[in-house]
Design a protein around this motif. Structure first.
Motif, PDB file in Angstrom:
ATOM      1  N   ILE A 126     -32.474 -69.095   8.159  1.00  0.00           N
ATOM      2  CA  ILE A 126     -31.789 -70.378   8.309  1.00  0.00           C
ATOM      3  C   ILE A 126     -30.445 -70.187   8.995  1.00  0.00           C
ATOM      4  O   ILE A 126     -30.070 -70.923   9.909  1.00  0.00           O
ATOM      5  CB  ILE A 126     -31.612 -71.062   6.931  1.00  0.00           C
ATOM      6  N   VAL A 127     -29.676 -69.178   8.570  1.00  0.00           N
ATOM      7  CA  VAL A 127     -28.316 -68.972   9.062  1.00  0.00           C
ATOM      8  C   VAL A 127     -28.305 -68.458  10.501  1.00  0.00           C
ATOM      9  O   VAL A 127     -27.461 -68.881  11.311  1.00  0.00           O
ATOM     10  CB  VAL A 127     -27.560 -68.017   8.110  1.00  0.00           C
ATOM     11  N   ALA A 128     -29.197 -67.562  10.864  1.00  0.00           N
ATOM     12  CA  ALA A 128     -29.181 -66.964  12.205  1.00  0.00           C
ATOM     13  C   ALA A 128     -29.300 -68.000  13.324  1.00  0.00           C
ATOM     14  O   ALA A 128     -28.478 -67.980  14.255  1.00  0.00           O
ATOM     15  CB  ALA A 128     -30.269 -65.907  12.323  1.00  0.00           C
ATOM     16  N   PRO A 129     -30.243 -68.945  13.293  1.00  0.00           N
ATOM     17  CA  PRO A 129     -30.293 -69.943  14.379  1.00  0.00           C
ATOM     18  C   PRO A 129     -29.052 -70.837  14.424  1.00  0.00           C
ATOM     19  O   PRO A 129     -28.618 -71.229  15.508  1.00  0.00           O
ATOM     20  CB  PRO A 129     -31.540 -70.770  14.054  1.00  0.00           C
ATOM     21  N   ILE A 130     -28.474 -71.132  13.257  1.00  0.00           N
ATOM     22  CA  ILE A 130     -27.266 -71.964  13.238  1.00  0.00           C
ATOM     23  C   ILE A 130     -26.125 -71.220  13.915  1.00  0.00           C
ATOM     24  O   ILE A 130     -25.399 -71.789  14.741  1.00  0.00           O
ATOM     25  CB  ILE A 130     -26.908 -72.356  11.785  1.00  0.00           C
ATOM     26  N   LEU A 131     -25.934 -69.934  13.599  1.00  0.00           N
ATOM     27  CA  LEU A 131     -24.856 -69.152  14.211  1.00  0.00           C
ATOM     28  C   LEU A 131     -25.058 -68.984  15.712  1.00  0.00           C
ATOM     29  O   LEU A 131     -24.092 -69.082  16.490  1.00  0.00           O
ATOM     30  CB  LEU A 131     -24.752 -67.791  13.535  1.00  0.00           C
ATOM     31  N   VAL A 132     -26.279 -68.753  16.150  1.00  0.00           N
ATOM     32  CA  VAL A 132     -26.550 -68.618  17.579  1.00  0.00           C
ATOM     33  C   VAL A 132     -26.246 -69.928  18.304  1.00  0.00           C
ATOM     34  O   VAL A 132     -25.655 -69.931  19.400  1.00  0.00           O
ATOM     35  CB  VAL A 132     -28.013 -68.167  17.819  1.00  0.00           C
ATOM     36  N   THR A 133     -26.594 -71.049  17.716  1.00  0.00           N
ATOM     37  CA  THR A 133     -26.311 -72.359  18.319  1.00  0.00           C
ATOM     38  C   THR A 133     -24.810 -72.593  18.421  1.00  0.00           C
ATOM     39  O   THR A 133     -24.300 -73.030  19.469  1.00  0.00           O
ATOM     40  CB  THR A 133     -26.967 -73.483  17.499  1.00  0.00           C
ATOM     41  N   LEU A 134     -24.084 -72.296  17.339  1.00  0.00           N
ATOM     42  CA  LEU A 134     -22.624 -72.487  17.366  1.00  0.00           C
ATOM     43  C   LEU A 134     -21.962 -71.556  18.373  1.00  0.00           C
ATOM     44  O   LEU A 134     -21.048 -71.956  19.106  1.00  0.00           O
ATOM     45  CB  LEU A 134     -22.044 -72.262  15.972  1.00  0.00           C
ATOM     46  N   LEU A 135     -22.388 -70.312  18.426  1.00  0.00           N
ATOM     47  CA  LEU A 135     -21.826 -69.348  19.372  1.00  0.00           C
ATOM     48  C   LEU A 135     -22.100 -69.774  20.808  1.00  0.00           C
ATOM     49  O   LEU A 135     -21.212 -69.705  21.672  1.00  0.00           O
ATOM     50  CB  LEU A 135     -22.406 -67.960  19.121  1.00  0.00           C
ATOM     51  N   GLY A 136     -23.306 -70.230  21.091  1.00  0.00           N
ATOM     52  CA  GLY A 136     -23.637 -70.710  22.441  1.00  0.00           C
ATOM     53  C   GLY A 136     -22.809 -71.918  22.830  1.00  0.00           C
ATOM     54  O   GLY A 136     -22.318 -72.006  23.964  1.00  0.00           O
ATOM     55  N   THR A 137     -22.615 -72.838  21.906  1.00  0.00           N
ATOM     56  CA  THR A 137     -21.802 -74.028  22.182  1.00  0.00           C
ATOM     57  C   THR A 137     -20.353 -73.625  22.442  1.00  0.00           C
ATOM     58  O   THR A 137     -19.713 -74.129  23.383  1.00  0.00           O
ATOM     59  CB  THR A 137     -21.877 -75.010  20.991  1.00  0.00           C
ATOM     60  N   ALA A 138     -19.809 -72.740  21.616  1.00  0.00           N
ATOM     61  CA  ALA A 138     -18.429 -72.297  21.800  1.00  0.00           C
ATOM     62  C   ALA A 138     -18.259 -71.585  23.142  1.00  0.00           C
ATOM     63  O   ALA A 138     -17.237 -71.765  23.836  1.00  0.00           O
ATOM     64  CB  ALA A 138     -18.022 -71.370  20.654  1.00  0.00           C
ATOM     65  N   LEU A 139     -19.226 -70.796  23.550  1.00  0.00           N
ATOM     66  CA  LEU A 139     -19.158 -70.093  24.827  1.00  0.00           C
ATOM     67  C   LEU A 139     -19.169 -71.074  25.995  1.00  0.00           C
ATOM     68  O   LEU A 139     -18.400 -70.918  26.955  1.00  0.00           O
ATOM     69  CB  LEU A 139     -20.320 -69.101  24.937  1.00  0.00           C
ATOM     70  N   VAL A 140     -19.982 -72.095  25.933  1.00  0.00           N
ATOM     71  CA  VAL A 140     -20.036 -73.107  26.999  1.00  0.00           C
ATOM     72  C   VAL A 140     -18.709 -73.855  27.086  1.00  0.00           C
ATOM     73  O   VAL A 140     -18.170 -74.083  28.169  1.00  0.00           O
ATOM     74  CB  VAL A 140     -21.215 -74.081  26.763  1.00  0.00           C
ATOM     75  N   VAL A 141     -18.152 -74.248  25.933  1.00  0.00           N
ATOM     76  CA  VAL A 141     -16.869 -74.970  25.928  1.00  0.00           C
ATOM     77  C   VAL A 141     -15.769 -74.069  26.473  1.00  0.00           C
ATOM     78  O   VAL A 141     -14.931 -74.492  27.280  1.00  0.00           O
ATOM     79  CB  VAL A 141     -16.536 -75.459  24.496  1.00  0.00           C
ATOM     80  N   TYR A 142     -15.733 -72.812  26.071  1.00  0.00           N
ATOM     81  CA  TYR A 142     -14.707 -71.872  26.544  1.00  0.00           C
ATOM     82  C   TYR A 142     -14.791 -71.695  28.050  1.00  0.00           C
ATOM     83  O   TYR A 142     -13.782 -71.724  28.744  1.00  0.00           O
ATOM     84  CB  TYR A 142     -14.877 -70.534  25.819  1.00  0.00           C
ATOM     85  N   LYS A 143     -15.990 -71.510  28.564  1.00  0.00           N
ATOM     86  CA  LYS A 143     -16.163 -71.320  30.003  1.00  0.00           C
ATOM     87  C   LYS A 143     -15.814 -72.576  30.786  1.00  0.00           C
ATOM     88  O   LYS A 143     -15.304 -72.501  31.898  1.00  0.00           O
ATOM     89  CB  LYS A 143     -17.591 -70.895  30.339  1.00  0.00           C
ATOM     90  N   SER A 144     -16.098 -73.738  30.225  1.00  0.00           N
ATOM     91  CA  SER A 144     -15.801 -74.981  30.961  1.00  0.00           C
ATOM     92  C   SER A 144     -14.318 -75.313  30.965  1.00  0.00           C
ATOM     93  O   SER A 144     -13.838 -76.022  31.850  1.00  0.00           O
ATOM     94  CB  SER A 144     -16.609 -76.133  30.367  1.00  0.00           C
TER      95      SER A 144
END
Length: 151
Positions: A126-144
């Protein structure tokens, strides 16, 4: 050429007919009324007693019922051999269908009671997909938000 084969075909057909007649005599030689009564008197009665000893909540536990099930299977086989009946037969199938309807109707197909896995196994899934989703979102926001010049 068809003429020489004709003498060989007649005995072969006669032999096949004899085998079929012998088979039907063996199959119909079984006293079906006695067979059904003996299955109920000996096999089913013993199986009922064995199942009453087991708590009803454990009927779906194969480890608890396997001994009784093997015994009832062997009982049907031995009775069919004593009476010269075919085994398995439609009566034996009907007998086991009745047993399954009475004792194993609510059991899952695998024979095991379904339950949730322990938390230490379930939580990482349960936790692993949530963390991957949050990390991916944070990376996109940081890059933008980074202002890189267009060359």
């Amino acid at each position: 050429m068809a003429r020489p084969q004709a003498p060989l075909v007649r005995p072969l057909v006669g032999f096949c007919c004899l085998l079929l007649v012998h088979y039907f005599i063996l199959v119909t030689a079984c006293p079906e009324a006695d067979f059904g009564q003996l299955l109920n008197e000996f096999c089913l009665t013993k199986f009922k007693l064995d199942m009453e000893e087991i708590d009803k909540s454990l009927w779906c536990d194969w480890g608890q019922t396997v001994r009784s099930y093997r015994e009832v299977t062997n009982c049907t086989y031995l009775i069919s051999r004593k009476l010269d009946c075919y085994w398995p037969s439609h009566q034996v199938n009907d007998f086991f269908i009745a047993i399954h309807r009475r004792y194993f109707q609510d059991c899952p197909a695998t024979g095991r009671v379904l339950k949730d896995p322990p938390s230490n196994i379930l939580c990482p899934f349960i936790v692993a997909p949530i963390l991957v989703t949050l990390l991916g979102t944070a990376l996109v926001v940081y890059k933008s938000q980074r202002n890189e010049g267009i060359v």
